[in-house]
Design a protein around this motif. Structure first.
Motif, PDB file in Angstrom:
ATOM      1  N   ILE A  95       0.863  -1.178   0.000  1.00  0.00           N
ATOM      2  CA  ILE A  95       0.000   0.000   0.000  1.00  0.00           C
ATOM      3  C   ILE A  95       0.903   1.233   0.000  1.00  0.00           C
ATOM      4  O   ILE A  95       1.799   1.360   0.834  1.00  0.00           O
ATOM      5  N   TYR A  96       0.673   2.135  -0.949  1.00  0.00           N
ATOM      6  CA  TYR A  96       1.515   3.314  -1.144  1.00  0.00           C
ATOM      7  C   TYR A  96       0.912   4.507  -0.407  1.00  0.00           C
ATOM      8  O   TYR A  96      -0.286   4.806  -0.569  1.00  0.00           O
ATOM      9  N   VAL A  97       1.744   5.185   0.363  1.00  0.00           N
ATOM     10  CA  VAL A  97       1.293   6.335   1.147  1.00  0.00           C
ATOM     11  C   VAL A  97       2.243   7.506   0.894  1.00  0.00           C
ATOM     12  O   VAL A  97       3.406   7.462   1.298  1.00  0.00           O
ATOM     13  N   SER A  98       1.752   8.523   0.228  1.00  0.00           N
ATOM     14  CA  SER A  98       2.583   9.708  -0.014  1.00  0.00           C
ATOM     15  C   SER A  98       2.921  10.393   1.303  1.00  0.00           C
ATOM     16  O   SER A  98       2.117  10.425   2.229  1.00  0.00           O
ATOM     17  N   TYR A  99       4.146  10.946   1.385  1.00  0.00           N
ATOM     18  CA  TYR A  99       4.635  11.754   2.494  1.00  0.00           C
ATOM     19  C   TYR A  99       4.876  10.953   3.775  1.00  0.00           C
ATOM     20  O   TYR A  99       4.972  11.524   4.859  1.00  0.00           O
ATOM     21  N   CYS A 124       0.566  21.316  -3.362  1.00  0.00           N
ATOM     22  CA  CYS A 124       1.154  21.430  -4.689  1.00  0.00           C
ATOM     23  C   CYS A 124       1.800  20.103  -5.061  1.00  0.00           C
ATOM     24  O   CYS A 124       2.430  19.446  -4.231  1.00  0.00           O
ATOM     25  N   GLY A 125       1.670  19.702  -6.317  1.00  0.00           N
ATOM     26  CA  GLY A 125       2.227  18.427  -6.753  1.00  0.00           C
ATOM     27  C   GLY A 125       3.653  18.501  -7.232  1.00  0.00           C
ATOM     28  O   GLY A 125       4.206  17.499  -7.693  1.00  0.00           O
ATOM     29  N   GLY A 126       4.292  19.674  -7.120  1.00  0.00           N
ATOM     30  CA  GLY A 126       5.640  19.822  -7.657  1.00  0.00           C
ATOM     31  C   GLY A 126       6.703  19.101  -6.863  1.00  0.00           C
ATOM     32  O   GLY A 126       7.613  18.504  -7.418  1.00  0.00           O
ATOM     33  N   CYS A 127       6.638  19.146  -5.539  1.00  0.00           N
ATOM     34  CA  CYS A 127       7.626  18.511  -4.669  1.00  0.00           C
ATOM     35  C   CYS A 127       6.998  17.327  -3.941  1.00  0.00           C
ATOM     36  O   CYS A 127       5.833  17.374  -3.552  1.00  0.00           O
ATOM     37  N   THR A 128       7.807  16.285  -3.740  1.00  0.00           N
ATOM     38  CA  THR A 128       7.288  15.082  -3.083  1.00  0.00           C
ATOM     39  C   THR A 128       8.128  14.629  -1.901  1.00  0.00           C
ATOM     40  O   THR A 128       7.754  13.667  -1.217  1.00  0.00           O
ATOM     41  N   ILE A 136      -2.854  31.627 -11.556  1.00  0.00           N
ATOM     42  CA  ILE A 136      -1.759  30.807 -12.087  1.00  0.00           C
ATOM     43  C   ILE A 136      -1.183  29.994 -10.928  1.00  0.00           C
ATOM     44  O   ILE A 136      -1.278  30.389  -9.761  1.00  0.00           O
ATOM     45  N   GLY A 137      -0.621  28.855 -11.268  1.00  0.00           N
ATOM     46  CA  GLY A 137      -0.040  28.022 -10.223  1.00  0.00           C
ATOM     47  C   GLY A 137       0.429  26.702 -10.773  1.00  0.00           C
ATOM     48  O   GLY A 137       0.645  26.545 -11.984  1.00  0.00           O
ATOM     49  N   PHE A 138       0.571  25.724  -9.880  1.00  0.00           N
ATOM     50  CA  PHE A 138       0.968  24.370 -10.238  1.00  0.00           C
ATOM     51  C   PHE A 138      -0.197  23.431 -10.000  1.00  0.00           C
ATOM     52  O   PHE A 138      -1.140  23.750  -9.276  1.00  0.00           O
ATOM     53  N   MET A 139      -0.125  22.250 -10.586  1.00  0.00           N
ATOM     54  CA  MET A 139      -1.179  21.264 -10.405  1.00  0.00           C
ATOM     55  C   MET A 139      -0.977  20.491  -9.097  1.00  0.00           C
ATOM     56  O   MET A 139       0.149  20.179  -8.711  1.00  0.00           O
ATOM     57  N   ALA A 140      -2.077  20.185  -8.442  1.00  0.00           N
ATOM     58  CA  ALA A 140      -2.008  19.322  -7.269  1.00  0.00           C
ATOM     59  C   ALA A 140      -1.612  17.914  -7.697  1.00  0.00           C
ATOM     60  O   ALA A 140      -1.780  17.531  -8.862  1.00  0.00           O
ATOM     61  N   ALA A 141      -1.068  17.151  -6.772  1.00  0.00           N
ATOM     62  CA  ALA A 141      -0.608  15.800  -7.087  1.00  0.00           C
ATOM     63  C   ALA A 141      -1.750  14.935  -7.592  1.00  0.00           C
ATOM     64  O   ALA A 141      -2.816  14.872  -6.984  1.00  0.00           O
ATOM     65  N   ALA A 156      -6.371  19.825 -10.524  1.00  0.00           N
ATOM     66  CA  ALA A 156      -6.747  20.987  -9.718  1.00  0.00           C
ATOM     67  C   ALA A 156      -5.574  21.948  -9.612  1.00  0.00           C
ATOM     68  O   ALA A 156      -4.439  21.536  -9.368  1.00  0.00           O
ATOM     69  N   LEU A 157      -5.850  23.221  -9.810  1.00  0.00           N
ATOM     70  CA  LEU A 157      -4.806  24.233  -9.779  1.00  0.00           C
ATOM     71  C   LEU A 157      -4.572  24.721  -8.352  1.00  0.00           C
ATOM     72  O   LEU A 157      -5.515  25.065  -7.635  1.00  0.00           O
ATOM     73  N   VAL A 158      -3.303  24.753  -7.943  1.00  0.00           N
ATOM     74  CA  VAL A 158      -2.912  25.314  -6.650  1.00  0.00           C
ATOM     75  C   VAL A 158      -2.252  26.662  -6.921  1.00  0.00           C
ATOM     76  O   VAL A 158      -1.143  26.716  -7.462  1.00  0.00           O
ATOM     77  N   PRO A 159      -2.914  27.780  -6.595  1.00  0.00           N
ATOM     78  CA  PRO A 159      -2.313  29.090  -6.844  1.00  0.00           C
ATOM     79  C   PRO A 159      -0.978  29.232  -6.119  1.00  0.00           C
ATOM     80  O   PRO A 159      -0.815  28.794  -4.978  1.00  0.00           O
ATOM     81  N   VAL A 160      -0.006  29.854  -6.790  1.00  0.00           N
ATOM     82  CA  VAL A 160       1.354  29.987  -6.261  1.00  0.00           C
ATOM     83  C   VAL A 160       1.823  31.424  -6.459  1.00  0.00           C
ATOM     84  O   VAL A 160       1.709  31.964  -7.554  1.00  0.00           O
ATOM     85  N   ASP A 161       2.338  32.037  -5.390  1.00  0.00           N
ATOM     86  CA  ASP A 161       2.956  33.356  -5.543  1.00  0.00           C
ATOM     87  C   ASP A 161       4.426  33.333  -5.149  1.00  0.00           C
ATOM     88  O   ASP A 161       5.128  34.345  -5.266  1.00  0.00           O
TER      89      ASP A 161
END
Length: 440
Positions: free
Chosen positions: A28-32, A88-92, A149-154, A158-163
Motif C-alpha cells: 500500500i503506497y502512502v505519499s509523504y 502542490c504536486g511539484g515537490c514530493t 496561475i499556479g501548479f497542479m495538485a498531485a 486541480a490548480l494550486v495558486p502559487v505566488d
C-alpha cells in the motif's frame, strides 16, 4: 462501498518517494510517509463496477492510501520548507531529512541497474541544485471569473495558486506575478494556458502555450506588456512577439539564445555538473580525444564545452536548437570546429560506419532514452561513450545494450538538479572492451 481507515507501518520507500506498507494483501503506497512510521490512512474503496483498486497515472492497478495522521513519526522526518507542500504536486520529498533523501535518490539508480542485470558501483549523489531551478512552467486558469496561475495538485488537474516557490532561482522571484499579469490578458479567451518562464542573462524569457496564434491587435498588447514587465523576450507558441534583449544563456565559452520554449537543463549548476563529468571522462581517456559526436545535442551545453578540446559533430532533430548552437559557436573565441546535423536519432540513428570516425560519443536523449542509437553504438568501435540521462529506467536499458555489445562501465554518477522530486540525472562512462563473438 465507502473508504476505509487503517493504521499501517511503513516498511520502505518507493521509486517516487512514497512510503510503502507491505501487507498480506500487497503493498500500500502512502505519499509523504517514511520507513518506520506508524500512520493512519484512508484507503479508497474498490471500483464498484470492477471490484479492482484504483489505477495509477501509469495505468497499473495499485493500492494507494491518503495520509490522515502520523501516529509515530520517524527520526528522519523534517519540517517542509514550503507552506504549499502536500497541496502542490511539484515537490514530493520535502519531509525527508538530507541523508535519507540522498540515499534514497542514489538507491533509485542502483535499483534500476540491478533490475537490468547490471552490477556495478554507483557514485555518491552530487547535489546540483545550486541557486535553484532557472525555468518554471505555470498553468493559467479562469474559474468563476477569476484568473489564477499556479501548479497542479498531485495526481489531479486541480490548480494550486502559487505566488512564491522556494526551489526556484532568485532571478525567478517575480515570475509568478509576471505570469499572472500575462494570463489576465489572455485567459478571457477561455483557454487554459501554460506559461514557461526562464531566467536568462538579460532577464525573464516567457513563452506562452495554449492560446493559439496572435492577431496584430493582441501582438501590440503583448508587446506593451513585455515593455511594462521588463521582459527580455516574449513568445506565443514559440512565435516571437518581441525580443527587447538577447535572451542568452552562458554555456562554456559560448553565449546561446535558446529557441523560445526550447530545452534547457533545469539548473545552471546541473548543466555545469553534467558537462564537468563529460569533460572529466574525456580527459581520463586512454587516447587523445580529437573528434567527438554530441548526439541529442540540443543547443549545445556539451558541444560548446567539448569544442575546447576537440572537433565536435552535433546531431539534433530540432533545427532551431542547432541554429542557436551554430550562432553561439561562431561568436565564441578559441573553439575548435563544431559541425551540425539535423537528424531524428530515434528513427535514423548514426550507424557504426558513421560512429567509428569518432574518439568519443556523448548522448543525452529525452526521457524515452536512446534505445535505437544505443544498439548502433554497441556495434561500433568507438572507444569512449558517455551516456547522460534524466530517466533511470531508460538509462539502465541503454546501459545494458552497451554492455552486451562489449562496453564496460567505468563510472556511474547520479546528479540531483531536481531537488525534492523523484527525478535524477545519471551520467555513465563506458569504454570499449574486447568485442564479444556473437552467436549466429
Amino acid at each position: 462501498m465507502s473508504d476505509t481507515t487503517q493504521v499501517l507501518t511503513i516498511n520502505r520507500l518507493g521509486a517516487r518517494g512514497d512510503g510503502i506498507a507491505d501487507t498480506p494483501e500487497g503493498p500500500i503506497y502512502v505519499s509523504y510517509a517514511l520507513p518506520g512510521e506508524v500512520v493512519r490512512v484512508s484507503i479508497p474503496a474498490p471500483d464498484p463496477h470492477t471490484g479492482r483498486a484504483a489505477r495509477s497515472s501509469t495505468g497499473r492497478a495499485e493500492a494507494r492510501a491518503t495520509l490522515i495522521a502520523i501516529e509515530t513519526p520517524s527520526a528522519q522526518r523534517q519540517t517542509p520548507e514550503c507552506a504549499l507542500y502536500t497541496r502542490c504536486g511539484g515537490c514530493t520529498t520535502q519531509h525527508m531529512e538530507e541523508t535519507t533523501y540522498r540515499e534514497w535518490k542514489r538507491e533509485s539508480v542502483v535499483t534500476a541497474l540491478t533490475r537490468a542485470g547490471i552490477n556495478t558501483p554507483v557514485d555518491a549523489l552530487i547535489d546540483a541544485h545550486g541557486t535553484g531551478r532557472r525555468r518554471v512552467t505555470f498553468h493559467g486558469r479562469r474559474k468563476n471569473d477569476e484568473d489564477a496561475i499556479g501548479f497542479m495538485a498531485a495526481r489531479t488537474h486541480a490548480l494550486v495558486p502559487v505566488d512564491h516557490c522556494p526551489v526556484l532561482d532568485p532571478d525567478l522571484a517575480r515570475a509568478p506575478q509576471v505570469a499572472l499579469d500575462l494570463a489576465k490578458l489572455l485567459l478571457p479567451k477561455g483557454k487554459p494556458l501554460d506559461i514557461q518562464v526562464t531566467a536568462t542573462d538579460a532577464g525573464l524569457d516567457v513563452d506562452i502555450r495554449g492560446h493559439g496564434p496572435a492577431g496584430e491587435a493582441l501582438r501590440r498588447i503583448l508587446t506593451g506588456a513585455a515593455e511594462r514587465l521588463d521582459l527580455a523576450r516574449l513568445s506565443l507558441h514559440g512565435d516571437r512577439i518581441v525580443e527587447r534583449h538577447a535572451a542568452t544563456i552562458a554555456m562554456g565559452r559560448g553565449r546561446v539564445t535558446p529557441p523560445p520554449g526550447g530545452f534547457l537543463q533545469s539548473t545552471a549548476l546541473g548543466e555545469e555538473t553534467l558537462a564537468r563529468l563529460v569533460m572529466e571522462a574525456c580527459a581520463a581517456a586512454s587516447t587523445r580525444i580529437r573528434r567527438t559526436a554530441d548526439l541529442f545535442a540540443g543547443c549545445g551545453p556539451f558541444a560548446l564545452r567539448l569544442a575546447e578540446i576537440a572537433e565536435v559533430h552535433a546531431v539534433e532533430s530540432g533545427a532551431a536548437a542547432l541554429a542557436a548552437l551554430d550562432r553561439a559557436f561562431r561568436a565564441a573565441p578559441g573553439l575548435r570546429r563544431i559541425t551540425t546535423e539535423e537528424r531524428d536519432l530515434f528513427r535514423r540513428p548514426l550507424l557504426p560506419m558513421e560512429l567509428n570516425q569518432y574518439d568519443a560519443v556523448v548522448f543525452d536523449p529525452p526521457r524515452a532514452g536512446a534505445e535505437a542509437q544505443s544498439h548502433e553504438i554497441a556495434k561500433s568501435k568507438v572507444p569512449l561513450v558517455i551516456a547522460v540521462s534524466c530517466d533511470v529506467g531508460t538509462f539502465a536499458r541503454d546501459a545494458k545494450i552497451l554492455i552486451e555489445g562489449g562496453y564496460t562501465p567505468q563510472r556511474i554518477t547520479p546528479v540531483d538538479q531536481f531537488r525534492h522530486s523523484s527525478h535524477v540525472e545519471t551520467v555513465g562512462v563506458f569504454t570499449r572492451a574486447e568485442i564479444k563473438k556473437r552467436r549466429r
